[in-house]
Design a protein around this motif. Structure first.
Motif, PDB file in Angstrom:
ATOM      1  N   ILE A  94       6.439  22.121 -31.249  1.00 26.63           N
ATOM      2  CA  ILE A  94       6.446  21.543 -30.382  1.00 26.63           C
ATOM      3  C   ILE A  94       5.350  20.424 -29.636  1.00 26.63           C
ATOM      4  N   VAL A  95       4.474  21.405 -29.478  1.00 27.37           N
ATOM      5  CA  VAL A  95       2.611  20.107 -28.675  1.00 27.37           C
ATOM      6  C   VAL A  95       2.804  19.035 -29.292  1.00 27.37           C
ATOM      7  N   ALA A  96       2.670  19.971 -30.358  1.00 25.10           N
ATOM      8  CA  ALA A  96       2.143  18.189 -31.250  1.00 25.10           C
ATOM      9  C   ALA A  96       3.327  17.047 -31.323  1.00 25.10           C
ATOM     10  N   ALA A  97       4.590  17.585 -31.421  1.00 25.26           N
ATOM     11  CA  ALA A  97       5.413  16.441 -31.065  1.00 25.26           C
ATOM     12  C   ALA A  97       5.261  15.910 -30.147  1.00 25.26           C
ATOM     13  N   ALA A  98       5.497  16.189 -28.925  1.00 17.99           N
ATOM     14  CA  ALA A  98       5.577  16.434 -26.869  1.00 17.99           C
ATOM     15  C   ALA A  98       4.111  14.783 -27.351  1.00 17.99           C
ATOM     16  N   VAL A  99       3.214  15.402 -28.027  1.00 12.55           N
ATOM     17  CA  VAL A  99       1.781  14.246 -28.167  1.00 12.55           C
ATOM     18  C   VAL A  99       1.993  12.928 -28.420  1.00 12.55           C
ATOM     19  N   ALA A 100       2.734  12.940 -29.421  1.00 17.47           N
ATOM     20  CA  ALA A 100       3.575  11.870 -30.267  1.00 17.47           C
ATOM     21  C   ALA A 100       4.107  11.194 -29.083  1.00 17.47           C
ATOM     22  N   ILE A 101       4.447  11.316 -28.752  1.00 14.71           N
ATOM     23  CA  ILE A 101       5.787  11.119 -28.734  1.00 14.71           C
ATOM     24  C   ILE A 101       4.988  10.832 -27.194  1.00 14.71           C
ATOM     25  N   SER A 102       4.294  11.201 -26.517  1.00 14.83           N
ATOM     26  CA  SER A 102       3.135  10.268 -25.195  1.00 14.83           C
ATOM     27  C   SER A 102       2.710   9.413 -25.586  1.00 14.83           C
ATOM     28  N   VAL A 103       2.054   9.679 -27.086  1.00 15.43           N
ATOM     29  CA  VAL A 103       1.243   8.169 -27.359  1.00 15.43           C
ATOM     30  C   VAL A 103       1.855   7.062 -27.710  1.00 15.43           C
ATOM     31  N   ALA A 104       3.102   7.634 -28.200  1.00 16.39           N
ATOM     32  CA  ALA A 104       4.954   6.003 -29.093  1.00 16.39           C
ATOM     33  C   ALA A 104       4.215   5.697 -27.601  1.00 16.39           C
ATOM     34  N   THR A 105       5.018   6.546 -26.190  1.00 13.34           N
ATOM     35  CA  THR A 105       5.590   5.285 -25.732  1.00 13.34           C
ATOM     36  C   THR A 105       5.106   5.469 -25.242  1.00 13.34           C
ATOM     37  N   TYR A 106       3.341   5.519 -25.113  1.00 16.84           N
ATOM     38  CA  TYR A 106       2.200   4.286 -23.603  1.00 16.84           C
ATOM     39  C   TYR A 106       2.069   3.517 -24.610  1.00 16.84           C
ATOM     40  N   TRP A 107       2.358   3.236 -25.798  1.00 22.34           N
ATOM     41  CA  TRP A 107       1.876   2.042 -26.461  1.00 22.34           C
ATOM     42  C   TRP A 107       2.969   0.856 -26.717  1.00 22.34           C
ATOM     43  N   PHE A 115       4.921  11.060 -20.464  1.00 23.27           N
ATOM     44  CA  PHE A 115       3.690  12.206 -20.334  1.00 23.27           C
ATOM     45  C   PHE A 115       4.047  13.618 -19.810  1.00 23.27           C
ATOM     46  N   PHE A 116       5.818  13.543 -19.529  1.00 30.53           N
ATOM     47  CA  PHE A 116       5.746  15.521 -19.599  1.00 30.53           C
ATOM     48  C   PHE A 116       7.219  15.115 -19.850  1.00 30.53           C
ATOM     49  N   GLY A 117       7.918  15.231 -20.985  1.00 32.15           N
ATOM     50  CA  GLY A 117       9.651  15.139 -20.674  1.00 32.15           C
ATOM     51  C   GLY A 117       9.438  16.161 -21.703  1.00 32.15           C
ATOM     52  N   ILE A 118      11.134  16.365 -21.955  1.00 26.08           N
ATOM     53  CA  ILE A 118      11.798  17.896 -22.006  1.00 26.08           C
ATOM     54  C   ILE A 118      11.016  18.560 -23.866  1.00 26.08           C
ATOM     55  N   LEU A 119       9.900  18.407 -24.824  1.00 21.50           N
ATOM     56  CA  LEU A 119       9.339  18.313 -25.210  1.00 21.50           C
ATOM     57  C   LEU A 119       7.985  19.228 -24.362  1.00 21.50           C
ATOM     58  N   HIS A 120       7.440  18.799 -23.358  1.00 22.85           N
ATOM     59  CA  HIS A 120       6.706  18.841 -22.916  1.00 22.85           C
ATOM     60  C   HIS A 120       6.935  20.462 -21.728  1.00 22.85           C
ATOM     61  N   ALA A 121       7.984  19.513 -21.568  1.00 17.80           N
ATOM     62  CA  ALA A 121       8.663  21.171 -20.408  1.00 17.80           C
ATOM     63  C   ALA A 121       9.048  22.449 -21.315  1.00 17.80           C
ATOM     64  N   GLY A 221      22.259  21.117 -37.990  1.00 19.67           N
ATOM     65  CA  GLY A 221      21.220  20.432 -36.980  1.00 19.67           C
ATOM     66  C   GLY A 221      20.572  20.586 -36.140  1.00 19.67           C
ATOM     67  N   GLY A 222      21.206  22.022 -35.548  1.00 19.32           N
ATOM     68  CA  GLY A 222      20.909  23.550 -34.310  1.00 19.32           C
ATOM     69  C   GLY A 222      19.997  23.480 -35.427  1.00 19.32           C
ATOM     70  N   ARG A 223      19.960  23.747 -36.849  1.00 15.33           N
ATOM     71  CA  ARG A 223      18.477  24.504 -37.147  1.00 15.33           C
ATOM     72  C   ARG A 223      17.014  23.606 -36.758  1.00 15.33           C
ATOM     73  N   HIS A 224      17.372  22.411 -36.895  1.00 18.04           N
ATOM     74  CA  HIS A 224      16.780  21.341 -37.551  1.00 18.04           C
ATOM     75  C   HIS A 224      16.357  20.658 -36.104  1.00 18.04           C
ATOM     76  N   SER A 225      16.560  21.824 -34.887  1.00 20.14           N
ATOM     77  CA  SER A 225      16.926  20.533 -34.049  1.00 20.14           C
ATOM     78  C   SER A 225      15.480  19.389 -33.206  1.00 20.14           C
ATOM     79  N   LEU A 226      14.178  19.817 -33.599  1.00 19.27           N
ATOM     80  CA  LEU A 226      12.772  19.471 -33.430  1.00 19.27           C
ATOM     81  C   LEU A 226      13.439  17.590 -34.442  1.00 19.27           C
ATOM     82  N   THR A 227      12.982  17.949 -34.656  1.00 23.33           N
ATOM     83  CA  THR A 227      13.509  16.417 -36.611  1.00 23.33           C
ATOM     84  C   THR A 227      14.672  15.610 -36.173  1.00 23.33           C
ATOM     85  N   VAL A 228      15.846  16.002 -35.894  1.00 24.51           N
ATOM     86  CA  VAL A 228      16.479  15.554 -35.153  1.00 24.51           C
ATOM     87  C   VAL A 228      16.120  14.238 -33.939  1.00 24.51           C
TER      88      VAL A 228
END
Length: 324
Positions: A94-107, A115-121, A221-228
């Motif tokens: 989850i942390v890795a995915a949150a960091v990836a989202i932060s980097v992508a959206t900053y770009w 910088f602190f979305g749902i995955l960070h929370a 979808g519920g079992r693979h919620s992060l991927t979705v």
């Protein structure tokens, strides 16, 4: 004799199909909300549509649902016996995915990056939630109520510095495409923990197992919620990008677009409508007078990197606050 001396390990609980289905439904709700945001981004909806009225409430209900389910699932996985290895493995993903989202959206959107979305929370709240797994459910519920209430009674300009933003107690809230601070949102996760503890302690999980589980694709979808979660926005954006060549969005008046976007951003920070109207009208007037409006709209200058924008924004803030 060996069986008598080995420590007892409680058996793993089976997955609850209804819980997977609930996550799947939450994902569908999230995708529909994000689709409205994408329509606004591409110009098919007026600026601010996705952050006002029903859609604003809809977004908050979706975030609350995800955090509630995260708290409920935390109890099923870690109570009464903690299993830190799978917890840390899941937390790392989850942390890795949150960091990836932060980097992508900053770009792509540096002025409103996540910088602190749902995955960070979910990541930070889950770590804190471990402390409540063995607390009496009533204590957890009271703590959740305090978490829900604090942002309405404890906001302070002294907490406006960026390193306090994750708390959610700043008086001037930062601009972000997905801002889910610790307060009040950890309250939803703690509520999930308290309810799950109540059911587990009284051996009442059986009724959840008997609930309708819905179709297989929904449970998948519920079992693979992060991927979705990670894939749905690129798919939606790519689809709308292609559709824009077939059915272009209507032409937008740049002045109306600026006022709508400005007022929506101002309202997101908890300001009243009248103040937002005065502030946005003031900044528009100053931008046009100083020939900064067109460069700002085109992206030639960035509001957080141009001292002139910061200066006129500060002046308009003071003027708006002092106006009757």
């Amino acid at each position: 004799m060996a069986e008598q001396t080995e420590p007892h390990t409680p058996p793993s609980r089976p997955r609850l199909p209804a819980l997977d289905a609930a996550r799947g439904l939450a994902l569908i709700a999230m995708a529909t909300y994000h689709f409205s945001w994408d329509l606004e981004f591409f110009g098919y909806l007026e600026p601010g549509t996705s952050t006002q009225g029903f859609l604003r409430i809809y977004a908050r209900l979706i975030a609350s649902t995800f955090l509630f389910l995260a708290g409920f699932s935390l109890v099923l996985a870690q109570y009464p016996k903690r299993r830190l290895e799978p917890f840390l493995r899941r937390l790392g993903v989850i942390v890795a995915a949150a960091v990836a989202i932060s980097v992508a959206t900053y770009w792509f959107t540096p002025d409103s990056w996540i910088f602190f979305g749902i995955l960070h929370a979910i990541a930070l709240s889950s770590v804190i939630g471990l402390l409540f797994l063995k607390a009496p459910p009533i204590v957890t519920l009271v703590t959740a109520a305090i978490a829900f209430a604090l942002p309405t009674v404890l906001r302070s300009p002294s907490l406006d510095a960026p390193y306090f933003w994750l708390l959610g107690l700043s008086e001037t809230l930062p601009r972000s495409n997905d801002y889910v601070p610790l307060l009040p949102w950890i309250g939803a996760l703690l509520t999930g923990i308290a309810l799950a503890r109540f059911l587990v302690d009284r051996d009442r999980l059986g009724w959840i197992a008997r609930l309708p589980a819905g179709p297989k694709w929904l449970r998948w979808g519920g079992r693979h919620s992060l991927t979705v979660y990670l894939l749905h926005q690129p798919v939606l954006i790519a689809g709308l990008y292609l559709a824009s060549y077939v059915v272009p969005p209507p032409a937008v008046d740049p002045v109306a677009s600026y006022i709508g976007s400005c007022q929506a951003s101002c309202a997101e920070q908890g300001n009243e409508l009248g103040l937002c109207e005065r502030f946005c009208g003031c900044t528009l007037e100053r931008l046009q007078a100083e020939n900064l409006f067109a460069p700002l709209q085109s992206g030639a200058i960035l509001p957080d990197q141009d001292a002139r924008i910061q200066t006129l924004a500060n002046e308009c803030t003071l003027r708006s606050q002092s106006a009757p």
